[in-house]
Write a protein that holds these residues in place. Structure first.
Motif, PDB file in Angstrom:
ATOM      1  N   PHE A  18     -42.489  12.385 -52.706  1.00 22.01           N
ATOM      2  CA  PHE A  18     -42.828  10.996 -53.016  1.00 22.01           C
ATOM      3  C   PHE A  18     -41.719  10.107 -52.452  1.00 22.01           C
ATOM      4  CE2 PHE A  18     -39.805  10.832 -56.630  1.00 22.01           C
ATOM      5  CZ  PHE A  18     -39.620  12.183 -56.860  1.00 22.01           C
ATOM      6  N   PHE A  19     -41.918   8.800 -52.546  1.00 25.05           N
ATOM      7  CA  PHE A  19     -40.962   7.878 -51.931  1.00 25.05           C
ATOM      8  C   PHE A  19     -40.375   6.929 -52.963  1.00 25.05           C
ATOM      9  CE2 PHE A  19     -43.911   9.020 -48.509  1.00 25.05           C
ATOM     10  CZ  PHE A  19     -43.020   9.403 -47.515  1.00 25.05           C
ATOM     11  N   ASP A  20     -39.100   6.607 -52.787  1.00 20.83           N
ATOM     12  CA  ASP A  20     -38.516   5.544 -53.614  1.00 20.83           C
ATOM     13  C   ASP A  20     -39.021   4.204 -53.075  1.00 20.83           C
ATOM     14  OD1 ASP A  20     -36.857   4.544 -51.577  1.00 20.83           O
ATOM     15  OD2 ASP A  20     -34.998   5.323 -52.436  1.00 20.83           O
ATOM     16  N   PRO A  21     -38.751   3.090 -53.774  1.00 24.88           N
ATOM     17  CA  PRO A  21     -39.364   1.813 -53.360  1.00 24.88           C
ATOM     18  C   PRO A  21     -38.875   1.305 -52.003  1.00 24.88           C
ATOM     19  CG  PRO A  21     -38.681   1.721 -55.654  1.00 24.88           C
ATOM     20  CD  PRO A  21     -38.089   2.979 -55.098  1.00 24.88           C
ATOM     21  N   SER A  22     -37.815   1.895 -51.441  1.00 26.07           N
ATOM     22  CA  SER A  22     -37.374   1.510 -50.101  1.00 26.07           C
ATOM     23  C   SER A  22     -37.901   2.466 -49.039  1.00 26.07           C
ATOM     24  CB  SER A  22     -35.845   1.499 -50.030  1.00 26.07           C
ATOM     25  OG  SER A  22     -35.329   0.610 -50.989  1.00 26.07           O
ATOM     26  N   GLY A  23     -38.645   3.490 -49.457  1.00 26.79           N
ATOM     27  CA  GLY A  23     -39.221   4.411 -48.491  1.00 26.79           C
ATOM     28  C   GLY A  23     -38.400   5.657 -48.229  1.00 26.79           C
ATOM     29  N   ASN A  24     -37.324   5.867 -49.005  1.00 26.05           N
ATOM     30  CA  ASN A  24     -36.584   7.130 -48.893  1.00 26.05           C
ATOM     31  C   ASN A  24     -37.363   8.207 -49.633  1.00 26.05           C
ATOM     32  OD1 ASN A  24     -34.143   6.093 -47.574  1.00 26.05           O
ATOM     33  ND2 ASN A  24     -33.812   5.014 -49.502  1.00 26.05           N
ATOM     34  N   ARG A  25     -37.586   9.354 -48.967  1.00 25.31           N
ATOM     35  CA  ARG A  25     -38.393  10.398 -49.611  1.00 25.31           C
ATOM     36  C   ARG A  25     -37.565  11.145 -50.640  1.00 25.31           C
ATOM     37  NH1 ARG A  25     -40.075  12.572 -45.580  1.00 25.31           N
ATOM     38  NH2 ARG A  25     -42.310  12.365 -45.293  1.00 25.31           N
ATOM     39  N   ASN A  26     -38.186  11.382 -51.797  1.00 29.29           N
ATOM     40  CA  ASN A  26     -37.621  12.235 -52.855  1.00 29.29           C
ATOM     41  C   ASN A  26     -38.524  13.442 -53.016  1.00 29.29           C
ATOM     42  OD1 ASN A  26     -36.898   9.494 -55.214  1.00 29.29           O
ATOM     43  ND2 ASN A  26     -35.759  10.156 -53.423  1.00 29.29           N
ATOM     44  N   GLU A  27     -37.997  14.457 -53.686  1.00 32.14           N
ATOM     45  CA  GLU A  27     -38.808  15.606 -54.075  1.00 32.14           C
ATOM     46  C   GLU A  27     -38.431  15.967 -55.503  1.00 32.14           C
ATOM     47  OE1 GLU A  27     -37.822  19.325 -52.071  1.00 32.14           O
ATOM     48  OE2 GLU A  27     -39.828  20.113 -52.400  1.00 32.14           O
ATOM     49  N   THR A  28     -39.407  16.376 -56.292  1.00 34.60           N
ATOM     50  CA  THR A  28     -39.054  17.123 -57.496  1.00 34.60           C
ATOM     51  C   THR A  28     -39.365  18.573 -57.178  1.00 34.60           C
ATOM     52  OG1 THR A  28     -41.225  16.683 -58.422  1.00 34.60           O
ATOM     53  CG2 THR A  28     -39.420  15.313 -59.207  1.00 34.60           C
ATOM     54  N   PHE A  29     -38.400  19.426 -57.461  1.00 38.59           N
ATOM     55  CA  PHE A  29     -38.436  20.817 -57.019  1.00 38.59           C
ATOM     56  C   PHE A  29     -38.233  21.683 -58.249  1.00 38.59           C
ATOM     57  CE2 PHE A  29     -36.470  24.653 -55.372  1.00 38.59           C
ATOM     58  CZ  PHE A  29     -37.145  24.889 -54.197  1.00 38.59           C
ATOM     59  N   ALA A  30     -39.187  22.546 -58.512  1.00 38.91           N
ATOM     60  CA  ALA A  30     -39.063  23.407 -59.688  1.00 38.91           C
ATOM     61  C   ALA A  30     -39.137  24.868 -59.277  1.00 38.91           C
ATOM     62  CB  ALA A  30     -40.160  23.100 -60.701  1.00 38.91           C
ATOM     63  N   GLY A  31     -38.622  25.699 -60.163  1.00 38.24           N
ATOM     64  CA  GLY A  31     -38.572  27.123 -59.881  1.00 38.24           C
ATOM     65  C   GLY A  31     -37.311  27.407 -59.081  1.00 38.24           C
ATOM     66  N   LEU A  32     -36.681  28.545 -59.353  1.00 37.29           N
ATOM     67  CA  LEU A  32     -35.481  28.887 -58.598  1.00 37.29           C
ATOM     68  C   LEU A  32     -35.832  29.674 -57.340  1.00 37.29           C
ATOM     69  CD1 LEU A  32     -32.884  29.556 -61.412  1.00 37.29           C
ATOM     70  CD2 LEU A  32     -32.834  27.749 -59.695  1.00 37.29           C
ATOM     71  N   GLY A  33     -37.125  29.918 -57.107  1.00 35.97           N
ATOM     72  CA  GLY A  33     -37.525  30.601 -55.885  1.00 35.97           C
ATOM     73  C   GLY A  33     -37.224  32.082 -55.952  1.00 35.97           C
ATOM     74  N   TYR A  34     -35.985  32.401 -55.626  1.00 35.68           N
ATOM     75  CA  TYR A  34     -35.540  33.796 -55.698  1.00 35.68           C
ATOM     76  C   TYR A  34     -34.029  33.773 -55.720  1.00 35.68           C
ATOM     77  CZ  TYR A  34     -35.564  32.690 -50.695  1.00 35.68           C
ATOM     78  OH  TYR A  34     -35.397  32.067 -49.479  1.00 35.68           O
ATOM     79  N   LEU A  35     -33.442  34.907 -56.011  1.00 38.02           N
ATOM     80  CA  LEU A  35     -31.985  35.018 -56.013  1.00 38.02           C
ATOM     81  C   LEU A  35     -31.516  35.126 -54.563  1.00 38.02           C
ATOM     82  CD1 LEU A  35     -29.349  35.409 -57.688  1.00 38.02           C
ATOM     83  CD2 LEU A  35     -29.760  37.866 -57.481  1.00 38.02           C
ATOM     84  N   ALA A  36     -30.798  34.117 -54.122  1.00 37.37           N
ATOM     85  CA  ALA A  36     -30.274  34.133 -52.759  1.00 37.37           C
ATOM     86  C   ALA A  36     -28.870  34.734 -52.787  1.00 37.37           C
ATOM     87  CB  ALA A  36     -30.239  32.719 -52.198  1.00 37.37           C
ATOM     88  N   GLN A  37     -28.642  35.688 -51.915  1.00 40.89           N
ATOM     89  CA  GLN A  37     -27.357  36.387 -51.868  1.00 40.89           C
ATOM     90  C   GLN A  37     -26.903  36.518 -50.417  1.00 40.89           C
ATOM     91  OE1 GLN A  37     -25.734  38.393 -55.013  1.00 40.89           O
ATOM     92  NE2 GLN A  37     -26.412  36.279 -55.258  1.00 40.89           N
ATOM     93  N   PRO A  38     -25.586  36.606 -50.208  1.00 43.75           N
ATOM     94  CA  PRO A  38     -25.082  36.685 -48.832  1.00 43.75           C
ATOM     95  C   PRO A  38     -25.679  37.835 -48.019  1.00 43.75           C
ATOM     96  CG  PRO A  38     -23.281  36.214 -50.323  1.00 43.75           C
ATOM     97  CD  PRO A  38     -24.488  36.476 -51.183  1.00 43.75           C
ATOM     98  N   ASP A  39     -26.038  38.940 -48.672  1.00 45.45           N
ATOM     99  CA  ASP A  39     -26.569  40.083 -47.913  1.00 45.45           C
ATOM    100  C   ASP A  39     -28.097  40.113 -47.887  1.00 45.45           C
ATOM    101  OD1 ASP A  39     -26.855  40.652 -50.604  1.00 45.45           O
ATOM    102  OD2 ASP A  39     -26.494  42.813 -50.352  1.00 45.45           O
ATOM    103  N   MET A  40     -28.736  39.034 -48.359  1.00 48.44           N
ATOM    104  CA  MET A  40     -30.201  39.004 -48.350  1.00 48.44           C
ATOM    105  C   MET A  40     -30.709  38.902 -46.908  1.00 48.44           C
ATOM    106  SD  MET A  40     -32.780  36.215 -50.095  1.00 48.44           S
ATOM    107  CE  MET A  40     -32.919  35.242 -48.593  1.00 48.44           C
ATOM    108  N   PRO A  41     -31.732  39.673 -46.550  1.00 48.22           N
ATOM    109  CA  PRO A  41     -32.262  39.536 -45.184  1.00 48.22           C
ATOM    110  C   PRO A  41     -32.873  38.152 -44.971  1.00 48.22           C
ATOM    111  CG  PRO A  41     -33.665  40.990 -46.498  1.00 48.22           C
ATOM    112  CD  PRO A  41     -32.446  40.705 -47.318  1.00 48.22           C
TER     113      PRO A  41
END
Lengths: 314, 119
Positions: A262-285
């Motif tokens: 969505f956009f703020d009133p000046s047109g800058n895009r925002n996002e609401t983001f839910a869920g942690l997705g997955y555990l990101a780790q340095p050795d993750m492929p």
């Protein structure tokens, strides 16, 4: 340990009252400071540092700078050396240059975006405190976002002219700042041109993302919500407030996040983001998305790339 | 113009007629609704739709005939030259009369070729 997380973004707004109505009234952030230049500082309820968003009055929309917090003051000197060794000039700015922050290192990413590293920011505390806290505060307005989660920057991509600032940023973030690559998009006839990257230092799929476009710009900053239910409620609140929604609630293939653009009133895009997705780790492929499946990567359900995703930004 | 309209809508707002010269689309536009919102509300697509806040510039149109009133628009997209040329952002502009508009955005983004995924 180096970079911990995204610290704040500084956005330009055309109408400050309208912007505050959006970030406070609709997203549920709190005003935590202002300065003589008219900049307003805001934080979300689950954050403990004094602010994660600076709004600056301006005649144009977009992002002035983005800042990441490092763990130790000594990390600033170590990372300054790494950035300079990489070939990028660094300016050390004294405490208070970034309001309510200690000294900071300022430089530009290969893409041109202004970037700060800092180690200290004034403490404000979570809205629920730290002693026997409630899981969430009752006195919030709007969507009651938890924290600034990540930002996506548009980087110039023009393979026919040999310009690929996405690839340059990926290399810089990895080699100079120890960011890890979670996911990438590879395009072109041979599928060998990086066109987008999601990179992390925390344990989530991205703390910053880069997507190729016509010219450097700000695509969005995202605020965290717990669950899919919270995303739906946030969309309802946006509709009640006539917020311009770009993409209604759905899932990203990339990062697996539950999203609303969505956009703020000046047109800058925002996002609401839910869920942690997955555990990101340095050795993750590293996960790779091909040009054919790019649509599903961005918008998993429809599988169609909407033109506004890459052509509408500030 | 297809027709001259000066009727009031349910809220008592005056309603004007907007014609898009590129596509031939004609739609009704209440004086209290932006040209872009009025277009989208009636299912038309002629003007590219972006941020609706005057920031991104994709809904740039040239006012070929008629008068508009515009809220603040990003100087990145609407500078002195654009003002002289009667170029405005449809998301920030209200009709003050019947209008004829042509799309002026550099990207008619729905038709853009994309050789490398995003660009």
């Amino acid at each position: 340990m180096g970079v911990m997380r995204i610290g704040h973004v500084n956005l330009r707004v055309l109408d400050m009252d309208a912007a505050l109505g959006h970030y406070i009234g609709v997203l549920g952030m709190s005003k935590t400071g202002e300065d003589e230049a008219g900049n307003i500082y805001l934080k979300a309820w689950d954050e403990w540092d004094r602010y994660s968003l600076i709004l600056s009055p301006s005649d144009r929309a977009g992002m002035n700078h983005i800042a990441y917090k490092v763990e130790h003051d000594s990390d600033l000197d170590a990372l300054r050396q790494r950035v300079e060794d990489y070939g990028i000039a660094v300016e050390e700015v004294p405490a208070g240059t970034l309001q309510y922050c200690g000294r900071a290192m300022k430089f530009n990413l290969p893409s041109g975006h202004e970037f700060y590293l800092y180690a200290q920011k004034e403490f404000a505390g979570k809205a629920v405190g730290v002693t026997n806290p409630d899981p969430w505060p009752q006195n919030r307005t709007g969507a009651a976002v938890h924290w600034l989660d990540h930002a996506l920057l548009i980087c110039e991509l023009n393979p026919e002219k040999g310009i690929n600032k996405v690839a340059e940023n990926m290399d810089f973030m990895k080699k100079a700042l120890d960011f890890y690559l979670a996911e990438q998009v590879m395009v072109g006839p041979d599928g060998d041109i990086p066109a987008a990257a999601w990179m992390f230092r925390s344990s989530t799929p991205h703390d910053i993302a880069f997507v190729g476009g016509e010219k450097m710009g700000f695509h969005h900053c995202a605020f965290f919500l717990d669950s899919w239910d919270d995303v739906l409620k946030a969309a309802d609140i946006m509709a009640m407030n006539k917020v311009r929604i770009d993409v209604t609630p759905q899932r990203h293939g990339i990062t697996r996040g539950y999203t609303i653009y969505f956009f703020d009133p000046s047109g800058n895009r925002n996002e609401t983001f839910a869920g942690l997705g997955y555990l990101a780790q340095p050795d993750m492929p590293v996960i790779t998305w091909t040009e054919q499946e790019l649509g599903r990567g961005i918008f998993y359900h429809t599988g169609e790339l909407v033109p506004s995703f890459t052509d509408v930004y500030t | 113009m297809a027709r001259e309209t000066r009727q009031a809508d349910n809220d008592g707002a005056q309603v004007f007629t907007v014609e898009l010269l590129d596509t031939g689309e004609v739609f009704a536009c209440p004086e209290d609704q932006t040209v872009l919102k009025a277009m989208l509300a009636l299912g038309h697509k002629g003007i590219p739709s972006g941020c609706h806040g005057g920031g991104c510039g994709v809904c740039m149109v040239k006012v070929e005939r008629g008068e508009v009133r515009s809220l603040p628009m990003s100087a990145e997209h609407i500078g002195p030259q654009q003002r002289r040329d009667n170029i405005v952002l449809a998301c920030r502009s209200f009709a003050q009369s019947d209008l004829q508009l042509s799309v002026a955005g550099k990207m008619k983004m729905n038709m853009k070729p994309r050789r490398y995924g995003f660009v």
